[in-house]
Design a protein around this motif. Structure first.
Motif, PDB file in Angstrom:
ATOM      1  N   MET A   1     -94.692 -85.750 -21.641  1.00 33.69           N
ATOM      2  CA  MET A   1     -95.875 -86.379 -22.194  1.00 33.69           C
ATOM      3  C   MET A   1     -96.836 -85.328 -22.752  1.00 33.69           C
ATOM      4  SD  MET A   1     -97.849 -88.903 -22.926  1.00 33.69           S
ATOM      5  CE  MET A   1     -97.403 -90.392 -22.081  1.00 33.69           C
ATOM      6  N   ILE A   2     -97.050 -84.237 -22.025  1.00 36.80           N
ATOM      7  CA  ILE A   2     -98.011 -83.234 -22.474  1.00 36.80           C
ATOM      8  C   ILE A   2     -97.578 -82.598 -23.789  1.00 36.80           C
ATOM      9  CG2 ILE A   2     -97.102 -81.250 -21.175  1.00 36.80           C
ATOM     10  CD1 ILE A   2    -100.807 -82.081 -21.677  1.00 36.80           C
ATOM     11  N   ASP A   3     -96.274 -82.406 -23.985  1.00 34.98           N
ATOM     12  CA  ASP A   3     -95.800 -81.862 -25.263  1.00 34.98           C
ATOM     13  C   ASP A   3     -96.093 -82.827 -26.408  1.00 34.98           C
ATOM     14  OD1 ASP A   3     -94.898 -79.484 -24.201  1.00 34.98           O
ATOM     15  OD2 ASP A   3     -92.848 -80.217 -23.885  1.00 34.98           O
ATOM     16  N   ALA A   4     -95.921 -84.119 -26.162  1.00 35.55           N
ATOM     17  CA  ALA A   4     -96.219 -85.117 -27.201  1.00 35.55           C
ATOM     18  C   ALA A   4     -97.713 -85.103 -27.538  1.00 35.55           C
ATOM     19  CB  ALA A   4     -95.791 -86.507 -26.739  1.00 35.55           C
ATOM     20  N   VAL A   5     -98.563 -85.019 -26.519  1.00 26.87           N
ATOM     21  CA  VAL A   5    -100.011 -84.979 -26.752  1.00 26.87           C
ATOM     22  C   VAL A   5    -100.370 -83.739 -27.567  1.00 26.87           C
ATOM     23  CG1 VAL A   5    -102.266 -84.732 -25.637  1.00 26.87           C
ATOM     24  CG2 VAL A   5    -100.596 -86.359 -24.723  1.00 26.87           C
ATOM     25  N   LYS A   6     -99.794 -82.603 -27.223  1.00 30.24           N
ATOM     26  CA  LYS A   6    -100.068 -81.363 -27.963  1.00 30.24           C
ATOM     27  C   LYS A   6     -99.626 -81.479 -29.422  1.00 30.24           C
ATOM     28  CE  LYS A   6     -99.768 -78.077 -24.127  1.00 30.24           C
ATOM     29  NZ  LYS A   6     -98.955 -76.998 -23.543  1.00 30.24           N
ATOM     30  N   ARG A   7     -98.438 -82.047 -29.649  1.00 29.53           N
ATOM     31  CA  ARG A   7     -97.937 -82.185 -31.016  1.00 29.53           C
ATOM     32  C   ARG A   7     -98.791 -83.143 -31.826  1.00 29.53           C
ATOM     33  NH1 ARG A   7     -91.803 -83.484 -31.198  1.00 29.53           N
ATOM     34  NH2 ARG A   7     -92.239 -83.398 -33.421  1.00 29.53           N
ATOM     35  N   VAL A   8     -99.155 -84.286 -31.215  1.00 27.81           N
ATOM     36  CA  VAL A   8     -99.999 -85.258 -31.911  1.00 27.81           C
ATOM     37  C   VAL A   8    -101.350 -84.630 -32.225  1.00 27.81           C
ATOM     38  CG1 VAL A   8    -101.257 -87.446 -31.649  1.00 27.81           C
ATOM     39  CG2 VAL A   8     -98.834 -87.317 -31.021  1.00 27.81           C
ATOM     40  N   ASP A   9    -101.941 -83.934 -31.259  1.00 29.80           N
ATOM     41  CA  ASP A   9    -103.240 -83.302 -31.488  1.00 29.80           C
ATOM     42  C   ASP A   9    -103.158 -82.287 -32.619  1.00 29.80           C
ATOM     43  OD1 ASP A   9    -106.073 -82.800 -30.657  1.00 29.80           O
ATOM     44  OD2 ASP A   9    -105.240 -80.792 -30.320  1.00 29.80           O
ATOM     45  N   ALA A  10    -102.130 -81.467 -32.632  1.00 28.00           N
ATOM     46  CA  ALA A  10    -101.980 -80.461 -33.690  1.00 28.00           C
ATOM     47  C   ALA A  10    -101.827 -81.137 -35.055  1.00 28.00           C
ATOM     48  CB  ALA A  10    -100.781 -79.569 -33.403  1.00 28.00           C
ATOM     49  N   LEU A  11    -101.021 -82.186 -35.119  1.00 25.99           N
ATOM     50  CA  LEU A  11    -100.850 -82.906 -36.381  1.00 25.99           C
ATOM     51  C   LEU A  11    -102.169 -83.514 -36.853  1.00 25.99           C
ATOM     52  CD1 LEU A  11     -97.456 -84.680 -35.646  1.00 25.99           C
ATOM     53  CD2 LEU A  11     -97.870 -82.959 -37.411  1.00 25.99           C
ATOM     54  N   LEU A  12    -102.898 -84.114 -35.932  1.00 27.67           N
ATOM     55  CA  LEU A  12    -104.176 -84.724 -36.293  1.00 27.67           C
ATOM     56  C   LEU A  12    -105.196 -83.685 -36.733  1.00 27.67           C
ATOM     57  CD1 LEU A  12    -104.605 -87.539 -33.625  1.00 27.67           C
ATOM     58  CD2 LEU A  12    -104.015 -87.774 -36.045  1.00 27.67           C
ATOM     59  N   GLN A  13    -105.228 -82.537 -36.069  1.00 25.48           N
ATOM     60  CA  GLN A  13    -106.175 -81.490 -36.469  1.00 25.48           C
ATOM     61  C   GLN A  13    -105.856 -80.971 -37.870  1.00 25.48           C
ATOM     62  OE1 GLN A  13    -108.954 -80.904 -34.930  1.00 25.48           O
ATOM     63  NE2 GLN A  13    -108.325 -82.370 -33.376  1.00 25.48           N
ATOM     64  N   ASN A  14    -104.573 -80.774 -38.161  1.00 27.43           N
ATOM     65  CA  ASN A  14    -104.177 -80.336 -39.504  1.00 27.43           C
ATOM     66  C   ASN A  14    -104.495 -81.402 -40.545  1.00 27.43           C
ATOM     67  OD1 ASN A  14    -103.189 -77.719 -39.001  1.00 27.43           O
ATOM     68  ND2 ASN A  14    -101.334 -78.589 -38.129  1.00 27.43           N
ATOM     69  N   TRP A  15    -104.215 -82.654 -40.211  1.00 27.39           N
ATOM     70  CA  TRP A  15    -104.493 -83.768 -41.113  1.00 27.39           C
ATOM     71  C   TRP A  15    -106.003 -83.881 -41.353  1.00 27.39           C
ATOM     72  CZ3 TRP A  15    -102.357 -89.370 -40.028  1.00 27.39           C
ATOM     73  CH2 TRP A  15    -102.486 -90.141 -41.161  1.00 27.39           C
ATOM     74  N   ARG A  16    -106.799 -83.749 -40.284  1.00 24.68           N
ATOM     75  CA  ARG A  16    -108.252 -83.824 -40.403  1.00 24.68           C
ATOM     76  C   ARG A  16    -108.774 -82.747 -41.355  1.00 24.68           C
ATOM     77  NH1 ARG A  16    -112.016 -80.758 -38.625  1.00 24.68           N
ATOM     78  NH2 ARG A  16    -110.647 -79.673 -37.197  1.00 24.68           N
ATOM     79  N   ARG A  17    -108.267 -81.529 -41.233  1.00 25.91           N
ATOM     80  CA  ARG A  17    -108.727 -80.453 -42.111  1.00 25.91           C
ATOM     81  C   ARG A  17    -108.427 -80.769 -43.578  1.00 25.91           C
ATOM     82  NH1 ARG A  17    -107.682 -77.359 -37.466  1.00 25.91           N
ATOM     83  NH2 ARG A  17    -105.480 -77.070 -37.886  1.00 25.91           N
ATOM     84  N   ARG A  18    -107.264 -81.344 -43.829  1.00 29.48           N
ATOM     85  CA  ARG A  18    -106.910 -81.700 -45.208  1.00 29.48           C
ATOM     86  C   ARG A  18    -107.762 -82.855 -45.705  1.00 29.48           C
ATOM     87  NH1 ARG A  18    -100.812 -81.409 -46.824  1.00 29.48           N
ATOM     88  NH2 ARG A  18    -101.900 -81.165 -48.767  1.00 29.48           N
ATOM     89  N   VAL A  19    -108.023 -83.817 -44.836  1.00 28.59           N
ATOM     90  CA  VAL A  19    -108.843 -84.964 -45.223  1.00 28.59           C
ATOM     91  C   VAL A  19    -110.270 -84.514 -45.480  1.00 28.59           C
ATOM     92  CG1 VAL A  19    -109.836 -87.137 -44.378  1.00 28.59           C
ATOM     93  CG2 VAL A  19    -107.392 -86.703 -44.116  1.00 28.59           C
ATOM     94  N   VAL A  20    -110.812 -83.649 -44.636  1.00 30.35           N
ATOM     95  CA  VAL A  20    -112.181 -83.167 -44.818  1.00 30.35           C
ATOM     96  C   VAL A  20    -112.312 -82.456 -46.171  1.00 30.35           C
ATOM     97  CG1 VAL A  20    -113.865 -81.480 -43.979  1.00 30.35           C
ATOM     98  CG2 VAL A  20    -112.787 -83.062 -42.389  1.00 30.35           C
ATOM     99  N   LYS A  21    -111.298 -81.717 -46.572  1.00 29.62           N
ATOM    100  CA  LYS A  21    -111.329 -81.040 -47.868  1.00 29.62           C
ATOM    101  C   LYS A  21    -111.187 -82.036 -49.020  1.00 29.62           C
ATOM    102  CE  LYS A  21    -108.318 -77.573 -46.834  1.00 29.62           C
ATOM    103  NZ  LYS A  21    -107.478 -76.439 -47.169  1.00 29.62           N
ATOM    104  N   ARG A  22    -110.706 -83.235 -48.703  1.00 26.21           N
ATOM    105  CA  ARG A  22    -110.562 -84.306 -49.688  1.00 26.21           C
ATOM    106  C   ARG A  22    -109.662 -83.880 -50.846  1.00 26.21           C
ATOM    107  NH1 ARG A  22    -114.965 -87.943 -49.413  1.00 26.21           N
ATOM    108  NH2 ARG A  22    -113.665 -89.222 -50.748  1.00 26.21           N
TER     109      ARG A  22
END
Length: 189
Positions: A1-22
Protein backbone atom coordinates in the motif's frame (compact mmCIF):
# COMPACT_ATOMS: atom_id res chain seq x y z
CA UNK A 1 0.00 0.00 0.00
CA UNK A 2 2.75 2.49 0.90
CA UNK A 3 4.42 2.02 -2.49
CA UNK A 4 1.11 2.77 -4.23
CA UNK A 5 0.63 5.91 -2.12
CA UNK A 6 4.17 7.07 -2.95
CA UNK A 7 3.66 6.46 -6.68
CA UNK A 8 0.28 8.20 -6.74
CA UNK A 9 1.68 11.15 -4.78
CA UNK A 10 4.66 11.48 -7.14
CA UNK A 11 2.39 11.33 -10.19
CA UNK A 12 0.05 13.93 -8.73
CA UNK A 13 2.91 16.27 -7.79
CA UNK A 14 4.33 16.07 -11.32
CA UNK A 15 0.87 16.55 -12.83
CA UNK A 16 0.21 19.52 -10.51
CA UNK A 17 3.43 21.23 -11.61
CA UNK A 18 2.45 20.84 -15.26
CA UNK A 19 -1.09 22.04 -14.61
CA UNK A 20 0.14 25.07 -12.63
CA UNK A 21 2.33 26.03 -15.60
CA UNK A 22 -0.79 25.68 -17.77
CA UNK A 23 1.26 24.22 -20.62
CA UNK A 24 -1.69 23.06 -22.69
CA UNK A 25 -3.57 26.35 -22.30
CA UNK A 26 -0.51 28.36 -23.36
CA UNK A 27 -0.10 26.18 -26.44
CA UNK A 28 -3.82 26.39 -27.26
CA UNK A 29 -3.79 30.20 -27.02
CA UNK A 30 -0.77 30.32 -29.31
CA UNK A 31 -1.95 27.71 -31.83
CA UNK A 32 -5.43 29.24 -32.07
CA UNK A 33 -4.05 32.78 -32.39
CA UNK A 34 -6.13 34.07 -29.48
CA UNK A 35 -5.62 37.58 -28.15
CA UNK A 36 -6.38 36.50 -24.57
CA UNK A 37 -4.39 35.67 -21.48
CA UNK A 38 -4.96 32.66 -19.21
CA UNK A 39 -7.05 34.56 -16.67
CA UNK A 40 -9.39 35.80 -19.39
CA UNK A 41 -9.67 32.29 -20.80
CA UNK A 42 -10.58 31.00 -17.33
CA UNK A 43 -13.28 33.65 -16.98
CA UNK A 44 -14.75 32.75 -20.37
CA UNK A 45 -14.95 29.11 -19.28
CA UNK A 46 -16.54 30.15 -15.98
CA UNK A 47 -19.16 32.22 -17.78
CA UNK A 48 -19.99 29.33 -20.07
CA UNK A 49 -19.83 26.85 -17.15
CA UNK A 50 -19.92 23.47 -18.88
CA UNK A 51 -21.57 20.94 -16.54
CA UNK A 52 -18.70 18.45 -16.58
CA UNK A 53 -16.21 21.15 -15.62
CA UNK A 54 -18.02 22.94 -12.82
CA UNK A 55 -20.43 20.22 -11.68
CA UNK A 56 -23.52 22.39 -11.83
CA UNK A 57 -26.78 21.08 -13.19
CA UNK A 58 -27.42 24.15 -15.31
CA UNK A 59 -29.93 26.92 -15.26
CA UNK A 60 -27.99 29.03 -12.76
CA UNK A 61 -27.78 32.69 -13.65
CA UNK A 62 -24.17 33.78 -14.11
CA UNK A 63 -23.20 36.96 -12.29
CA UNK A 64 -19.78 38.37 -11.44
CA UNK A 65 -19.95 36.65 -8.05
CA UNK A 66 -20.81 33.35 -9.78
CA UNK A 67 -17.74 33.61 -12.01
CA UNK A 68 -15.54 34.49 -9.03
CA UNK A 69 -16.79 31.46 -7.08
CA UNK A 70 -16.43 29.08 -10.02
CA UNK A 71 -12.75 29.84 -10.51
CA UNK A 72 -11.85 30.83 -6.97
CA UNK A 73 -10.84 34.46 -7.45
CA UNK A 74 -11.77 37.67 -5.69
CA UNK A 75 -15.03 39.23 -7.00
CA UNK A 76 -13.25 42.53 -7.74
CA UNK A 77 -10.72 40.69 -9.93
CA UNK A 78 -13.55 38.82 -11.65
CA UNK A 79 -15.30 42.14 -12.26
CA UNK A 80 -12.18 43.66 -13.85
CA UNK A 81 -11.61 40.62 -16.07
CA UNK A 82 -15.25 40.55 -17.13
CA UNK A 83 -15.10 44.27 -17.97
CA UNK A 84 -12.11 43.57 -20.24
CA UNK A 85 -13.97 40.72 -21.93
CA UNK A 86 -17.07 42.87 -22.41
CA UNK A 87 -14.95 45.68 -23.87
CA UNK A 88 -13.30 43.20 -26.26
CA UNK A 89 -16.64 41.71 -27.35
CA UNK A 90 -16.28 38.24 -25.78
CA UNK A 91 -19.01 38.71 -23.19
CA UNK A 92 -21.98 40.94 -22.53
CA UNK A 93 -23.98 42.16 -19.58
CA UNK A 94 -27.73 41.50 -19.61
CA UNK A 95 -30.58 42.01 -17.16
CA UNK A 96 -31.83 38.96 -15.28
CA UNK A 97 -35.26 37.71 -16.34
CA UNK A 98 -35.89 36.60 -12.74
CA UNK A 99 -34.81 39.87 -11.08
CA UNK A 100 -34.22 42.95 -13.21
CA UNK A 101 -31.99 44.42 -10.47
CA UNK A 102 -29.38 41.74 -11.20
CA UNK A 103 -26.91 42.00 -14.02
CA UNK A 104 -25.93 38.74 -15.65
CA UNK A 105 -22.92 37.90 -17.76
CA UNK A 106 -23.12 35.76 -20.87
CA UNK A 107 -20.84 34.95 -23.76
CA UNK A 108 -21.24 36.60 -27.13
CA UNK A 109 -20.87 34.64 -30.33
CA UNK A 110 -17.17 35.61 -30.28
CA UNK A 111 -16.81 34.27 -26.71
CA UNK A 112 -18.62 31.03 -27.54
CA UNK A 113 -16.35 30.57 -30.58
CA UNK A 114 -13.28 30.84 -28.32
CA UNK A 115 -14.52 28.48 -25.60
CA UNK A 116 -15.70 25.99 -28.21
CA UNK A 117 -12.38 26.08 -30.05
CA UNK A 118 -10.31 25.71 -26.86
CA UNK A 119 -12.45 22.79 -25.69
CA UNK A 120 -12.24 21.14 -29.12
CA UNK A 121 -8.45 21.68 -29.06
CA UNK A 122 -8.16 19.87 -25.72
CA UNK A 123 -10.47 17.10 -26.91
CA UNK A 124 -8.44 16.61 -30.10
CA UNK A 125 -5.17 16.19 -28.22
CA UNK A 126 -6.60 14.09 -25.39
CA UNK A 127 -8.64 12.05 -27.85
CA UNK A 128 -5.53 11.30 -29.87
CA UNK A 129 -3.76 10.13 -26.70
CA UNK A 130 -6.68 8.01 -25.50
CA UNK A 131 -7.17 6.49 -28.96
CA UNK A 132 -4.04 4.47 -28.22
CA UNK A 133 -5.82 2.82 -25.27
CA UNK A 134 -7.97 -0.25 -25.61
CA UNK A 135 -11.71 -0.08 -24.91
CA UNK A 136 -11.07 -2.33 -21.90
CA UNK A 137 -8.42 0.04 -20.50
CA UNK A 138 -10.78 2.99 -20.85
CA UNK A 139 -13.64 1.05 -19.28
CA UNK A 140 -11.44 0.30 -16.24
CA UNK A 141 -9.72 3.69 -16.07
CA UNK A 142 -12.67 6.09 -16.17
CA UNK A 143 -14.58 4.74 -13.15
CA UNK A 144 -11.34 4.50 -11.18
CA UNK A 145 -10.34 8.07 -12.07
CA UNK A 146 -13.82 9.28 -11.12
CA UNK A 147 -13.59 7.42 -7.81
CA UNK A 148 -10.08 8.72 -7.14
CA UNK A 149 -11.08 12.30 -7.95
CA UNK A 150 -13.14 12.31 -4.75
CA UNK A 151 -10.37 11.17 -2.39
CA UNK A 152 -9.79 14.60 -0.85
CA UNK A 153 -13.45 15.46 -0.27
CA UNK A 154 -13.47 13.93 3.19
CA UNK A 155 -10.07 15.19 4.31
CA UNK A 156 -11.50 16.35 7.66
CA UNK A 157 -12.76 12.85 8.50
CA UNK A 158 -9.45 11.28 7.45
CA UNK A 159 -7.53 13.99 9.29
CA UNK A 160 -9.48 13.31 12.48
CA UNK A 161 -8.83 9.59 12.15
CA UNK A 162 -5.09 10.14 11.64
CA UNK A 163 -4.53 12.81 14.32
CA UNK A 164 -2.20 10.67 16.47
CA UNK A 165 0.11 10.12 13.47
CA UNK A 166 -0.19 13.76 12.36
CA UNK A 167 0.66 14.91 15.87
CA UNK A 168 3.74 12.69 15.84
CA UNK A 169 4.82 14.17 12.50
CA UNK A 170 4.35 17.70 13.88
CA UNK A 171 6.44 16.87 16.95
CA UNK A 172 9.17 15.42 14.73
CA UNK A 173 9.30 18.59 12.60
CA UNK A 174 9.25 20.80 15.72
CA UNK A 175 12.06 18.77 17.28
CA UNK A 176 14.14 19.43 14.15
CA UNK A 177 13.52 23.15 14.68
CA UNK A 178 11.48 23.60 11.51
CA UNK A 179 8.11 24.38 13.12
CA UNK A 180 6.17 24.75 16.31
CA UNK A 181 3.81 22.00 17.41
CA UNK A 182 0.34 23.39 16.73
CA UNK A 183 -1.58 20.25 15.77
CA UNK A 184 -3.92 18.96 18.44
CA UNK A 185 -3.51 15.22 18.71
CA UNK A 186 -7.14 14.47 19.41
CA UNK A 187 -9.64 13.32 16.83
CA UNK A 188 -12.08 16.04 17.90
CA UNK A 189 -10.61 18.71 15.62
Amino acid sequence: MIDAVKRVDALLQNWRRRVVKRELSHVAINDLGLQLDLAQLDVLAAIEAPVHEFGETGGEETMVSTVAARIGIDPSRASRLIAELVDDGYAERVASQADSRRTLIRLTEKGRAVTGAVRAYRFLLMGDFLAEWSAEDLARFLPLLERFSHWSEDVEARRGKMMPQIGELARHVAKAGAAEVVVETTAAV
